[in-house]
Design a protein around this motif. Structure first.
Motif, mmCIF file in Angstrom:
data_model
loop_
_atom_site.group_PDB
_atom_site.id
_atom_site.type_symbol
_atom_site.label_atom_id
_atom_site.label_comp_id
_atom_site.label_asym_id
_atom_site.label_seq_id
_atom_site.Cartn_x
_atom_site.Cartn_y
_atom_site.Cartn_z
ATOM 1 N N UNK A 209 -8.884 9.843 17.841
ATOM 2 C CA UNK A 209 -8.396 9.535 16.523
ATOM 3 C C UNK A 209 -8.825 8.596 15.820
ATOM 4 N N UNK A 210 -9.454 8.600 14.532
ATOM 5 C CA UNK A 210 -9.894 7.377 13.823
ATOM 6 C C UNK A 210 -8.701 6.595 13.062
ATOM 7 N N UNK A 211 -7.933 7.567 12.406
ATOM 8 C CA UNK A 211 -6.672 6.919 11.948
ATOM 9 C C UNK A 211 -5.693 7.857 11.592
ATOM 10 N N UNK A 212 -4.480 7.356 11.428
ATOM 11 C CA UNK A 212 -3.248 8.185 10.828
ATOM 12 C C UNK A 212 -2.933 7.705 9.405
ATOM 13 N N UNK A 213 -2.547 8.740 8.583
ATOM 14 C CA UNK A 213 -2.119 8.520 7.266
ATOM 15 C C UNK A 213 -0.663 8.532 7.283
ATOM 16 N N UNK A 214 0.028 7.829 6.748
ATOM 17 C CA UNK A 214 1.600 7.650 6.593
ATOM 18 C C UNK A 214 2.259 8.545 7.681
ATOM 19 N N UNK B 219 -3.912 2.479 10.711
ATOM 20 C CA UNK B 219 -2.805 3.062 10.146
ATOM 21 C C UNK B 219 -2.736 2.981 8.721
ATOM 22 N N UNK B 220 -3.087 4.008 7.887
ATOM 23 C CA UNK B 220 -3.393 3.926 6.495
ATOM 24 C C UNK B 220 -2.062 4.262 5.705
ATOM 25 N N UNK B 221 -1.644 3.288 4.873
ATOM 26 C CA UNK B 221 -0.696 3.252 3.919
ATOM 27 C C UNK B 221 -0.840 4.020 2.740
ATOM 28 N N UNK B 222 -0.094 5.212 2.356
ATOM 29 C CA UNK B 222 -0.231 5.964 1.340
ATOM 30 C C UNK B 222 1.070 5.697 0.550
ATOM 31 N N UNK B 223 2.128 6.710 0.793
ATOM 32 C CA UNK B 223 3.529 6.781 0.235
ATOM 33 C C UNK B 223 4.335 5.547 0.859
ATOM 34 N N UNK B 224 3.804 4.905 1.726
ATOM 35 C CA UNK B 224 4.493 3.480 2.109
ATOM 36 C C UNK B 224 4.280 2.540 1.130
ATOM 37 N N UNK B 225 2.744 2.435 0.637
ATOM 38 C CA UNK B 225 2.394 1.323 -0.194
ATOM 39 C C UNK B 225 2.375 1.686 -1.533
ATOM 40 N N UNK B 226 2.099 2.946 -1.982
ATOM 41 C CA UNK B 226 1.999 3.524 -3.424
ATOM 42 C C UNK B 226 1.043 2.580 -4.344
ATOM 43 N N UNK C 219 2.513 -7.097 8.741
ATOM 44 C CA UNK C 219 1.491 -6.053 9.521
ATOM 45 C C UNK C 219 1.768 -4.697 9.651
ATOM 46 N N UNK C 220 2.538 -4.033 8.643
ATOM 47 C CA UNK C 220 2.876 -2.860 8.795
ATOM 48 C C UNK C 220 1.877 -1.819 8.869
ATOM 49 N N UNK C 221 0.661 -1.904 8.172
ATOM 50 C CA UNK C 221 -0.154 -1.169 8.393
ATOM 51 C C UNK C 221 -1.610 -1.857 8.259
ATOM 52 N N UNK C 222 -2.772 -1.133 8.327
ATOM 53 C CA UNK C 222 -3.964 -2.052 8.260
ATOM 54 C C UNK C 222 -5.089 -1.295 7.521
ATOM 55 N N UNK C 223 -4.737 -0.544 6.648
ATOM 56 C CA UNK C 223 -5.508 0.201 5.818
ATOM 57 C C UNK C 223 -4.759 0.734 4.623
ATOM 58 N N UNK C 224 -5.533 0.838 3.461
ATOM 59 C CA UNK C 224 -4.772 1.455 2.374
ATOM 60 C C UNK C 224 -5.569 2.510 1.701
ATOM 61 N N UNK D 269 6.522 1.424 11.079
ATOM 62 C CA UNK D 269 5.095 1.171 10.781
ATOM 63 C C UNK D 269 4.783 0.013 11.493
ATOM 64 N N UNK D 270 5.502 -1.188 11.587
ATOM 65 C CA UNK D 270 5.066 -2.375 11.874
ATOM 66 C C UNK D 270 4.743 -2.392 13.337
ATOM 67 N N UNK D 271 5.828 -1.643 13.853
ATOM 68 C CA UNK D 271 5.884 -1.579 15.735
ATOM 69 C C UNK D 271 4.594 -0.833 15.900
ATOM 70 N N UNK D 272 4.455 0.382 15.240
ATOM 71 C CA UNK D 272 3.183 1.254 15.833
ATOM 72 C C UNK D 272 1.905 0.476 15.420
ATOM 73 N N UNK D 273 1.811 -0.031 14.304
ATOM 74 C CA UNK D 273 0.352 -0.530 14.173
ATOM 75 C C UNK D 273 0.191 -1.688 15.053
ATOM 76 N N UNK D 274 1.229 -2.354 15.451
ATOM 77 C CA UNK D 274 0.855 -3.496 16.664
ATOM 78 C C UNK D 274 0.293 -2.933 17.975
ATOM 79 N N UNK D 275 0.632 -1.519 18.124
ATOM 80 C CA UNK D 275 0.483 -1.134 19.377
ATOM 81 C C UNK D 275 -0.779 -0.202 19.562
#
Length: 186
Positions: A16-21, A42-49, A62-67, A31-37
């Motif tokens: 898997x290359x990435x997961x979106x929201x 980890x792409x932020x869509x609705x999270x970041x708007x 460090x909630x996500x690492x991609x926009x 998000x914070x916990x998962x991105x750290x692990x």
């Protein structure tokens, strides 16, 4: 097992290359916990708007690492450009995205190249409004030449998978369109 553990097991088993929201936008701590692990985007869509204020908080925590860049979410190009600037300054990847119910306007392809996002998410090549964006990327490549290859295309609406981590080497946009995964230079 919870949703986070399920995602982690899938990421461990498959390329898997990435997961979106991967979680609801109200579940910031997940998000914070998962991105750290995990060692994927980890792409932020609705999270970041595409909101610079929320992006700043996500960078800090460090909630996500991609926009996922959706200019229609924030409303102005100035704010969208600021969102990209913030994301890139944090070392994040950026993927421009069309909006649901899109038209054949190909501006998002131009914007993706102009902001050097590296990726464009526009869905499967089965409808005219999507093809308009891909065709514009091909025209841009022809104009710039393959040394300045425009964004890789993510043709799936739910993320991307790649055959094996780090083995895909993109040459021209035409080759990238065939695969649809994140850019990897080899």
């Amino acid at each position: 097992a919870g949703l986070s553990e399920l995602y982690e097991s899938v990421v461990d088993k498959f390329p898997i290359a990435f997961l979106e929201d991967p979680f609801g936008e109200e579940d910031w701590n997940a998000f914070v916990s998962f991105t750290a692990r995990v060692n994927i985007e980890v792409v932020g869509d609705d999270l970041l708007c595409t909101n610079p204020e929320i992006i700043s908080a996500a960078i800090k925590d460090k909630a996500v690492n991609s926009l996922l860049l959706k200019p229609n979410q924030i409303g102005t190009l100035t704010e969208a450009i600021e969102a990209v600037r913030l994301a890139k300054s944090a070392g994040w990847a950026v993927m421009a995205s069309h909006r649901s119910g899109e038209t054949t306007d190909d501006f998002i392809a131009e914007m993706s190249v102009g902001l050097a996002t590296g990726r464009l998410k526009s869905g499967a090549t089965c409808r005219g409004e999507r093809l308009a964006k891909y065709n514009q990327l091909l025209r841009i490549e022809e104009e710039l030449g393959s040394a300045n290859t425009p964004p890789t295309v993510c043709a799936s609406g739910a993320g991307a998978m790649r055959p094996a981590r780090g083995v895909i080497s993109h040459g021209t946009m035409r080759e990238s369109c065939m695969w649809g995964g994140p850019p990897t230079r080899g």
